[in-house]
Scaffold this motif. Structure first.
Motif, mmCIF file in Angstrom:
data_model
loop_
_atom_site.group_PDB
_atom_site.id
_atom_site.type_symbol
_atom_site.label_atom_id
_atom_site.label_comp_id
_atom_site.label_asym_id
_atom_site.label_seq_id
_atom_site.Cartn_x
_atom_site.Cartn_y
_atom_site.Cartn_z
ATOM 1 N N SER A 985 29.809 -7.057 -4.765
ATOM 2 C CA SER A 985 28.956 -5.940 -5.706
ATOM 3 C C SER A 985 29.220 -4.677 -5.009
ATOM 4 C CB SER A 985 27.553 -6.334 -5.782
ATOM 5 O OG SER A 985 26.998 -6.391 -4.539
ATOM 6 N N SER A 1017 27.681 -5.722 -11.747
ATOM 7 C CA SER A 1017 28.098 -5.565 -10.262
ATOM 8 C C SER A 1017 27.777 -4.190 -9.669
ATOM 9 C CB SER A 1017 29.435 -6.143 -10.018
ATOM 10 O OG SER A 1017 29.709 -7.241 -10.885
ATOM 11 N N LYS A 1071 36.054 -11.407 -5.596
ATOM 12 C CA LYS A 1071 35.413 -11.727 -4.364
ATOM 13 C C LYS A 1071 36.401 -12.365 -3.206
ATOM 14 C CE LYS A 1071 30.942 -13.049 -6.689
ATOM 15 N NZ LYS A 1071 30.271 -13.977 -6.864
#
Ligand SMILES: Cc1cc2nc3c(=O)[nH]c(=O)nc-3n(C[C@H](O)[C@H](O)[C@H](O)COP(=O)(O)OP(=O)(O)OC[C@H]3O[C@@H](n4cnc5c(N)ncnc54)[C@H](O)[C@@H]3O)c2cc1C
Ligand code: FES
Ligand code: FES
Length: 1265
Positions: A985, A1017, A1071
């Protein structure tokens, strides 16, 4: 004191589902519910702005059950006016109680957020709670909802999205509104399961014994019967006392908030709440709330013909105050205000006196007398109670009742003049009697008795009789001078016009000429609608996507924190600025704070002598003149700050202000307050030459020469969050939380004032509760004063200015005057134009909009024949300052007024005249052409012409204005973007200041778009002088774009760093790549910076066009803005809902500037319009009935950030269309009055209803049937 009355030392009430117990010695009778929930319980979702019932920011909901029907009752009330001690046994809901991020948001909170109904968010909790009461009460037609927000001010949004959101929850919601919010039905259903209410009033009902609280200096009594009330009064002796009903009178006169020995809460006395029929009369308890009275009047009026007039009384009360005030304020309370203050223009007194109602008054021996409201005014009410109001019955066939309240704004303000008429006819059609009552004439005036006598036995529908009546009225109406209320002469003429209006409204149709019939009805406003027409590009989402603001839910649920909401820290102190109550040019002789310092809880007083460094908050790094924090001798303007008083609570500081004794040598000269005054007095020393623009050409085909003037004055920003600052000392120096648009100024000014290095000063701004330019430089004074106190005492200090102090002490929009001469040919082509522009800078010359004025004045037109002389002027007022679209508003306002004036003089279509002067190569013609087609201008012009021909007393007007607005970049603005390796994030911190304009939303959209991640995010954290130092001011509409530019730069850096890891795992997720980067020690934080040196962003022009149509009531001066079509150039919008919000909000702020908002000084330079009672930003029913906004399509901006253009300020300039449309309507009335009359009347300040009435050339000789 009767021995049988119990003493109770605690009160209990429910807040949401939790019971609270308060020991009464901890509070005073004046501790408001608002103070308690905000300060003691630290539930800061509920706001407090005006503390006088005028803004709605503090609304909470009272819940109870109807004793008779067991029906749930939800009442919106102003927590700022409710004494905490009244709350015993109540259940109260605050914004936190109806929905939050943990238990889920209420449908109202979600809907308001989804409709983009928040900007700065300060008004949002009050809006939500006002709607909550309606929603839970089941009162949900669009009409009722739209009518219910007169007491809620929103300065940012322009109301349209708020009204759309709430109307979408109505049973009769239009399909377009429902279409905008697909999940509405689901949300409605899930809410019901969650909200199981328990009824606390049952226990309250069980307890009917009177009781009292013993407080430090007084006694608070609660009584449940009239006999108990009378026995309390019997024993009062010489003690001062106050009956507490709705406690709203202090919203009108602050003196009602003063202290008394005994307070008696009378709200549960059944005898004061009766409603019954007795013989031929209808009897209503005097402490019936205005809201209940309205309900009962409507019901009784409908069911009983002999009381049909009560329906009209209900309609009149609908114009009194606003919903929350009417929910608690009572008839008796209102009458007592009038009793104590004869000049108060009470509507309740007016209507009761008109219909011949009688008041029953009881003394302490229960001896009752009945009298008329008029006789009551001079009746000694000591130890007496107004018990009931007795309404007579009338034969509906021979009685006509009409009443009016003519207000400068659609709702929530007192009358310029109010009037009531009751005519009783006999069978031959002549008058048996006439009751003619007026308010706001003079303190002793009620009936026009001579005219009443004159009319008795006469035929009201006879022109000769009417002329006698008008003459008689003019004779007996002696209006007094009551600044800032309108002039006596206008009030008198208006009173006469209202009599005429009443007669027209009841005259049989066959007695009236068709043209004059239009004078009868008052203006009826339909339910408003709006169109938002824009395009988006799905391939770029979330960029260009119409998303709600990212903090919208935090705002609608009251979670969003403002400076005033910061929790008090240990040893917290509170400060207030002490203002010079002395005319300009007085000289301070002495300031003696010793008496204030003797008060327990007062800690310190500081003035200029206590400042270690510079007594200046305008550092010379940025400004040419120093500006004092505290006056050092000569008072520059009335209410200039002279010091700061500090104590351990806001209440104690407030109570000690009057103990500061300042003495002054009086001025030897009268203050000069306006440009015109300075010109008249020939004070050339106050006039400073600026730039002169010389023409390069002069046309020779001059057939018309037109001369005129244009004058506009100050506008208060009315940011709902007043100027404030919180300063907390730390081991290095100080942390400052200022309500400033400019962290850099605060850091430097405080550093120089305290003589400490900048690195000891840490500035943080989470958000501002609105600013509109008022917090660009002016907060410097407040923050320096707060920092001085905190530094000296080494304790945390908070300052939150009251609305009135803010309005008195700090600068407003630059007033501006122009003298012009224009030469034109028969085709309307300008041959030459000579203008002298004067900008009134106030007492100091640090800020000057001249450069902007020059550019924007010339913008839309061929201008090589223009000669412009720019001058600045110093008046004896506070230093005027930047206010949304500074300079541009004045420039576009004046040039468009000139164009309109020329067109009227030439008898030319104003659009054609403008087109004749557009440059060939400017896109502005394209905008006007598109608007003309889109808004069906030609068709509407025709229908307006016909309407005006057919109607003498209602007129329509249409105006069309173009806009060319110059936009130039400045800087720097920096941005820090950090990716968090835990989950990928992202956090952004930027050097801009979020004040409602939506920077954070745009920055997050750009960031998500650039990084290819979900918008959810990304969060934006508060702006801070360490993460983003050395930033320029947030203003000039630039900041959103500039910050987005910085975001792009930072994201590009990050993208480049991540790329190798992405290339290694092309099928990985975001990610995965972030994790890989972190594992390899890649820096996941990057900065970006915007500066005007960036090659990709250059200066550009912003275009727009606007059409406005109004309907004017010539007999009152009131108007309705029937329709506005606004076409705006935003390039390719990054965030269309945010941009539309800016456009609508800016336009409505301008509409207020031009029609309802007026700053009025007295002869000593003191501002008289200093509170919600007399300064009037537009309300929900002042906005266009039909408001259509279109963002120009397929219109990317090559010079802007991501092809966008700035939006926050330009649309305000287009609001000049409103006063011009009014002038077009009035032109028709002026010509009807006499064909030789000039159509044009100049813009000289706000086009108030007074001006419209006067300039319509009303003359009673023309008042015929
Ligand atoms: C924002 C705002 C706008 C307003 N606009 C208007 C307007 O446009 N037109 C208009 O007419 N009014 C207007 N008002 C006034 C409003 O109607 C009154 O404030 C309200 O009706 C007062 O009633 P209350 O019960 O709150 O009185 P309180 O504040 O409780 O009491 C006022 C006084 O009345 C006395 N009192 C109360 N009940 C009795 C009784 N039974 N017998 C004897 N004395 C009694 C009290 O001792 C006190 O002195 C406005 C008020 C506000 C706050
Ligand atoms: S703060 Fe209560 S109405 Fe304004
Ligand atoms: S959003 Fe309504 S006042 Fe700012």
């Amino acid at each position: 004191m009767s021995p049988e009355i119990k003493q109770i030392q605690q009160i209990k009430f429910h807040l949401q589902d939790k019971e609270y117990t308060v020991n009464v010695e901890e509070v005073t009778p004046n501790t408001s519910l608002n103070t308690y929930i905000r300060k003691t319980l630290q539930l800061t979702g509920t706001k407090g702005v005006c503390h006088e019932g005028g803004c709605g920011a503090c609304i909470v909901v009272l819940y109870s059950k109807d004793v008779n029907t067991d029906k749930d009752i939800y009442l919106a009330v102003n927590s700022c006016l409710i004494p905490l001690l009244s709350c015993n046994g109540w259940r109260i809901y605050t914004i936190e109680g109806i929905g939050d991020p943990v238990k889920g948001y209420h449908v109202i909170q979600q809907t308001l957020a989804n409709f983009n109904g928040t900007q700065c968010g300060v008004c949002s909790p009050g809006m939500v709670m006002n709607m909550y009461a309606l929603y839970e009460s089941g009162k949900l037609t669009m009409k009722e909802v739209e009518n219910a927000f007169g007491g809620n001010i929103c300065r940012c949004t322009g109301y349209r999205p708020i009204l759309s959101a709430f109307k979408s929850l109505c049973t009769d919601a239009s399909p377009e509104l429902l279409g905008q919010y697909p999940d509405i039905e689901d949300l409605k259903m899930c809410k019901k399961d969650k909200c199981e209410k328990k009824c606390p009033t049952k226990c309250d009902r069980a307890n009917k014994e009177p009781f009292y609280h013993q407080l430090a200096d007084s006694r608070w009594m609660k009584v449940y019967s009239l006999s108990d009330l009378l026995s309390v009064l019997r024993t009062a002796g010489k003690a001062s006392y106050k009956l507490v009903a709705g406690n709203t009178a202090q919203g009108v006169f602050s003196s009602y908030g003063g202290s008394a020995d005994i307070y008696v809460d009378v709200m549960s006395v059944p005898e004061l709440k009766v409603h019954e029929f007795v013989d031929t009369t209808y009897v209503l308890g005097a402490n019936t709330s205005l809201a209940i009275a309205m309900e009962l009047f409507t019901e009784v009026g409908k069911e009983k013909p002999q009381f049909a007039y009560l329906t009209q009384l209900a309609n009149h009360i609908d114009l009194v105050a606003n919903v929350p005030v009417r929910n608690t304020g009572t008839i008796a309370g209102n009458l007592m205000i009038k009793h104590d203050n004869h000049h108060f223009p009470s509507d309740i007194f007016l209507i009761l006196e008109t219909v011949g109602a009688k008041l029953t008054i009881t003394d302490t021996d229960a001896q009752e007398v009945q009298m008329s409201p008029k006789d009551f005014l001079n009746y000694d009410m000591t130890l007496k109670v107004v018990k009931t109001i007795v309404f007579p019955s009338y034969n509906v066939d021979n009685v006509k009742y009409v009443s009016y309240k003519i207000m400068p704004r659609a709702q929530n303000t007192h009358a310029n003049v109010n009037a009531g008429f009751l005519f009783q006819f006999n069978t031959n059609g002549t008058l048996d009697s006439a009751r003619i009552v007026y308010g706001n004439i003079n303190p002793t005036f009620a009936h026009a008795s001579e005219t009443e006598k004159l009319l008795t036995g006469k035929n009201l529908f006879d022109n000769a009789v009417l002329q006698q009546a008008f003459a008689s009225l003019l004779d007996e109406l002696t209006c007094d001078l009551i600044p800032p209320d309108p002039s006596p002469e206008y009030r008198k003429q208006l009173a006469v016009a209202l009599f005429y209006k009443a007669v027209l409204s009841i005259a049989p149709a066959d007695k009236l000429s068709p043209k004059n019939q239009s004078g009868g009805p008052i203006l009826e406003r339909p339910i408003s609608t709006g169109v938002q027409d824009y395009e988006t590009n799905t391939s770029l989402y979330p960029l260009t996507q119409a998303v709600p603001k990212i903090e919208a839910l935090a705002q609608t649920s009251g979670q969003a924190q403002y400076i005033h909401d910061l929790p008090d820290v240990p040893h917290q102190l509170f400060g207030t600025l002490i203002l010079a109550d002395a005319p300009p040019n007085s000289i301070i002789k002495n300031i003696d704070a010793s008496k204030a310092l003797e008060i327990e809880g007062i800690v310190a007083f500081y003035s200029k002598d206590d400042i270690p460094g510079k007594n200046n908050f305008m550092p010379l790094d940025f400004f040419k003149e120093e500006e004092e924090i505290f006056c050092s001798g000569r008072v520059l303007y009335h209410h200039q700050p002279i010091g700061i008083l500090v104590g351990n609570s806001q209440a104690v500081v407030q109570s000690a202000i009057s103990l500061i004794e300042a003495t002054y040598d009086p001025p030897t000269v009268a203050p000069l307050l306006t440009v015109r005054q300075i010109l008249k007095e020939g004070r050339t020393d106050r006039i400073h030459d600026g730039k002169t623009i010389q023409p390069t050409r002069k046309g020779t085909d001059i057939t018309h020469v037109i001369k005129g003037t244009f004058d506009v004055y100050q506008q208060y920003h009315f940011h709902m969050e007043s100027q404030c600052c919180s300063v907390v000392p730390n081991e290095n120096g100080i942390d400052i939380y200022p309500s400033s648009q400019w962290m850099d100024q605060i850091q430097i000014a405080v550093s120089k004032m305290l003589e400490i290095p900048s690195n000891k000063i840490n500035v943080t701004v989470r958000r501002l509760g609105g600013a509109f330019g008022g917090k660009i430089s002016r907060n410097g004074l407040v923050s320096c004063a707060t920092a001085l106190a905190a530094w000296k005492l080494h304790k945390p200090v908070k300052v939150y200015m009251s609305l009135t102090d803010n309005m008195h002490a700090l600068g407003k929009r630059f007033p501006f005057s122009t003298d012009y001469e224009v030469g034109l040919n028969n085709q309307g082509i300008i041959q030459y134009m000579t203008c002298t522009h004067y900008s009134d800078l106030g007492s100091i010359s640090n800020e000057n909009p001249a450069q902007i004025i020059v550019l924007d004045f010339k913008g839309s037109y061929v201008n090589d024949t223009f000669k412009l002389d720019m001058k600045s002027v110093n008046t004896d007022t506070h230093h005027n300052t930047w206010t949304r679209a500074p300079g541009s508003t004045e420039a576009l306002g004046s040039i468009e007024a000139i164009m309109e004036h020329c067109a009227m003089e030439l008898d030319m279509d104003p659009i054609e005249l403008r087109k004749a002067n557009f440059p060939q190569d400017s896109p502005i013609s394209e905008y006007i052409d598109e608007l003309t087609t889109w808004a069906e201008i030609d068709k509407r012009k025709q229908s307006i012409l016909t309407f005006n021909k057919e109607n003498r007393w209602k007129k329509k007007g249409l105006s069309v204005v173009p806009m060319t607005y110059f936009f130039g970049p400045f800087g720097p603005y920096s941005v820090l973007v950090s990716i968090l390796h835990g989950d990928g994030s992202v956090q952004i911190s930027h050097g801009g200041i979020e004040m409602g304009q939506g920077i954070n939303t745009k920055a997050a959209q750009v960031c998500a778009y650039k990084l290819g991640i979900d918008l959810n995010s990304v969060v934006v954290i508060p702006s801070n002088s360490f993460t983003t130092p050395n930033n320029v001011v947030s203003g000039g509409s630039l900041t959103s774009e500039a910050v987005c530019y910085g975001v792009i730069q930072a994201c590009d850096t990050l993208i480049a760093r991540i790329k190798p890891y992405k290339d290694k795992q092309p099928n990985g997720t975001w990610k995965d790549w972030v994790k890989a980067c972190h594992g390899d020690y890649v820096n996941l934080s990057a900065i970006g910076m915007f500066s005007p040196k960036e090659p990709n962003v250059q200066a550009y022009k912003i275009y727009g066009a606007c059409a406005c149509e109004v309907l004017v009531d010539i007999l009152t001066g009131q108007h309705i803005v029937s329709r506005v079509d606004l076409l705006e150039d935003v390039g390719q919008s990054m965030s269309p809902l945010v941009d539309i919000g800016q456009i609508e909000g800016a336009f409505i702020m301008g509409l207020g500037y031009y029609t309802t908002e007026e700053i009025i000084h007295n002869y000593e330079g003191k501002i008289l319009t200093d509170r919600t009672w007399n300064y009037r930003p537009p309300g929900a029913k002042d906005i266009p009935v039909d408001f259509r906004v279109r963002l120009k399509k397929n219109n990317p901006n090559p010079a802007g950030v991501l092809h966008s253009k700035a939006t926050a300020e330009p649309p305000l300039c287009l609001s000049i269309a409103v006063p011009l449309a009014i002038r077009n309507a009035v032109a028709s009335a002026r010509v009807d009055a006499a064909s030789t009359n000039a159509k044009w009347f100049p813009i000289n300040g706000t086009t108030t209803i007074e001006k419209v009435f006067v300039e319509s050339l009303n003359n009673f000789k023309q008042y015929v049937l």
